[in-house]
Design an enzyme around this catalytic site. Structure first.
Site, PDB file in Angstrom:
ATOM      1  N   SER A  33      -5.307  11.174   3.153  1.00  0.00           N
ATOM      2  CA  SER A  33      -5.105  10.836   3.929  1.00  0.00           C
ATOM      3  C   SER A  33      -4.322   9.609   5.505  1.00  0.00           C
ATOM      4  O   SER A  33      -4.278   9.205   5.411  1.00  0.00           O
ATOM      5  CB  SER A  33      -5.639   9.536   3.160  1.00  0.00           C
ATOM      6  N   ASP A  92       1.750  -1.191   0.007  1.00  0.00           N
ATOM      7  CA  ASP A  92      -0.268  -0.088   0.548  1.00  0.00           C
ATOM      8  C   ASP A  92       0.837   1.323  -0.049  1.00  0.00           C
ATOM      9  O   ASP A  92       1.855   1.206   0.077  1.00  0.00           O
ATOM     10  CB  ASP A  92      -1.019  -0.033   1.353  1.00  0.00           C
ATOM     11  N   HIS A 118       0.418   3.838   1.721  1.00  0.00           N
ATOM     12  CA  HIS A 118       0.055   4.684   2.591  1.00  0.00           C
ATOM     13  C   HIS A 118       1.274   4.408   4.129  1.00  0.00           C
ATOM     14  O   HIS A 118       1.828   3.412   4.248  1.00  0.00           O
ATOM     15  CB  HIS A 118      -0.850   4.622   3.852  1.00  0.00           C
TER      16      HIS A 118
END
Length: 491
Positions: A278, A186, A188
């Site tokens: 985010s 991912d 993030h």
């Protein structure tokens, strides 16, 4: 891609490499089984990762056709179930245009006039922060030293050319740092990545003038559940190759003030504000704002927006009452490196909105031109510099504001006409999750000398289709202003 070739009737255990295994041993099952089941031999399951990404994933043309897919060009396997994007994760170059740093300096200067300093959190790429997880082949082809040096150079350019505060995040780059900065599949960062970044921010901010005057308190961080991360890279890999990866599970951390003290029920606003993506939004569960509070020992107002990209939460916050009535001492601006606009025009579009928002657009200022128009299909004249006298409305000195009657309007397309014969198509857009209230603000174009010196003739708006419900817009043109020109009401 790791695929599981067996169907299990028992609970799965997630391994560190992303594979899924069944019961590890018959002894473990027998120990947990009721007495009636211990007489029979427990079955044994042998689950192993079977394969890598399919050849389809290695074809760059596979990712053509959409901006979303092109961001994943080209997926490659890493170690321990990791995936990397060769384009974004393994870059050694950081495309921050010179002119965009000039524009950032304008924003920094405008904020300083109102007592606010920018602290920039410019996140590094995944390959730079987790090179241990590259395969030997990818590690040999990836010039880590070049990436590290260019990243450090970009941080320094932001300090010197943009006039913002940038902590030394390049010091976090370490091939053997002992934790994963990012998730395996991912884009993030993990809670550990957020924590170490927050500590680097705090080390820098504690030394800044004005920080010691902020009210301090103690915070404590604790676990509060588990997050299951399927991963954006993982989803694309599954779409391209089929099969399925297991979820990556990590603890969720939350940070609370010691003794339960908080801002709830008080009227004061924090002097440190976090704007970001985010990675910073509380919805993500990475606890960046919490780690900042614990490391800095001060309250943080977190206005980050998932899906807001580079500019969304900043533009939303600058237009808010929270900022206009109480400018903070520090704005911490978090953005992944790949979200930073890579063209001068894209960056200029952001800053020509952000700079006038620092002083709340045309609010509190006399409107030189102003008109409310009920919009219809076809060409709508909004403003006209005429009527018997042409005013010397030179582009470098003025800004525009548009307020739609429908607060859900997120796109503006207008034409700005000049007496010189030039015309600008002014197109502004807010992301889906950014609430702009139907309001748009932008300086008249001044990034080129011919526009900066041109006299505006008028502003029009062309609608290809009739609005589905009555829609009006109030357009204003006013002078660009400094904080000293604000009225007491807008303060």
């Amino acid at each position: 891609m790791h695929r599981i070739l067996l169907t299990f009737l028992v609970a799965a255990i997630v391994l560190s490499d992303g594979a899924v295994a069944g019961t590890p041993s018959s002894e473990a099952v027998e120990a947990a089984a009721p007495p009636a089941l211990k007489a029979t031999q427990a079955p044994k399951y042998n689950a192993k990762p079977c394969c890598t990404l399919c050849p389809h994933a290695a074809d760059p043309q596979t990712y053509a056709g959409s901006k979303f897919m092109s961001d994943f060009r080209v997926l490659v396997d890493g170690r321990h179930g990791w995936l990397f994007r060769t384009g974004l994760d393994l870059t050694t170059q950081f495309n921050v245009p010179d002119e965009s740093l000039v524009q950032m300096h304008r924003l920094s200067d405008a904020l300083r006039q109102r007592g606010t300093q920018i602290v920039m959190v410019y996140q590094p790429p995944r390959g730079l922060m987790d090179p241990d997880e590259l395969t030997p082949q990818e590690r040999r082809s990836y010039n880590l030293e070049s990436a590290r040096n260019n990243y450090a150079s970009t941080l320094q350019r932001m300090r010197t050319e943009a006039g913002v505060i940038v902590p030394p995040f390049d010091r976090l780059v370490d091939e053997h740092k002992g934790y994963d900065y990012y998730f395996r599949r991912d884009h993030h960062w993990t809670a550990a990545g957020a924590k170490h970044t927050a500590e680097a921010v705090a080390d820098t901010m504690r030394k800044l003038p004005g920080f010691s005057t902020i009210p301090h308190k103690q915070f404590v961080t604790h676990t509060n559940g588990v997050i299951g991360k399927p991963g954006t890279l993982q989803k694309v890999a599954e779409q391209l190759c089929g099969g399925a990866y297991s979820m990556q599970y990590e603890p969720i951390y939350v940070t609370d003030p010691v003794g339960g003290d908080s801002l709830l029920g008080t009227t004061s606003q924090p002097d440190v504000v976090l704007v970001g993506t985010s990675n910073s939004d509380t919805l993500g569960g990475y606890n960046f704002a919490g780690y900042l509070e614990q490391s800095l020992g001060v309250d943080i107002l977190n206005v980050s927006i998932t899906g807001g990209s580079f500019e969304g939460s900043l533009l939303h916050y600058l237009a808010s009452k929270e900022y206009q009535q109480h400018p903070p001492k520090f704005i911490i601006w978090e953005t992944p490196y790949q979200d930073y606009p890579d063209s001068e025009q894209s960056a200029y579009k952001v800053y020509r909105q952000a700079v006038p928002l620092v002083n709340n657009g045309c609010k509190g200022k006399a409107a030189i031109l102003s008109r409310t128009v009920n919009l219809r299909q076809g060409n709508n004249e909004l403003l006209f510099n005429g009527g018997g006298a042409i005013r010397p409305l030179v582009g470098r000195n003025y800004q525009l504001e548009f307020q739609f009657s429908d607060p859900g309007v997120k796109d503006l397309a207008a034409e700005v006409w000049y007496f010189s014969g030039m015309k600008e198509s002014l197109k502004l857009h807010f992301k889906q999750y950014v609430d702009n209230g139907g309001r748009f603000i932008a300086e008249l174009r001044s990034d080129r000398p011919d526009y900066a010196a041109a006299t505006v003739m008028g502003v029009t708006m062309l609608l290809d289709q009739a609005p589905t419900k009555p829609l009006s817009v109030t357009a204003q043109l006013c002078e660009r202003g400094s904080s000293s020109q604000l009225t007491a009401q807008t303060r």
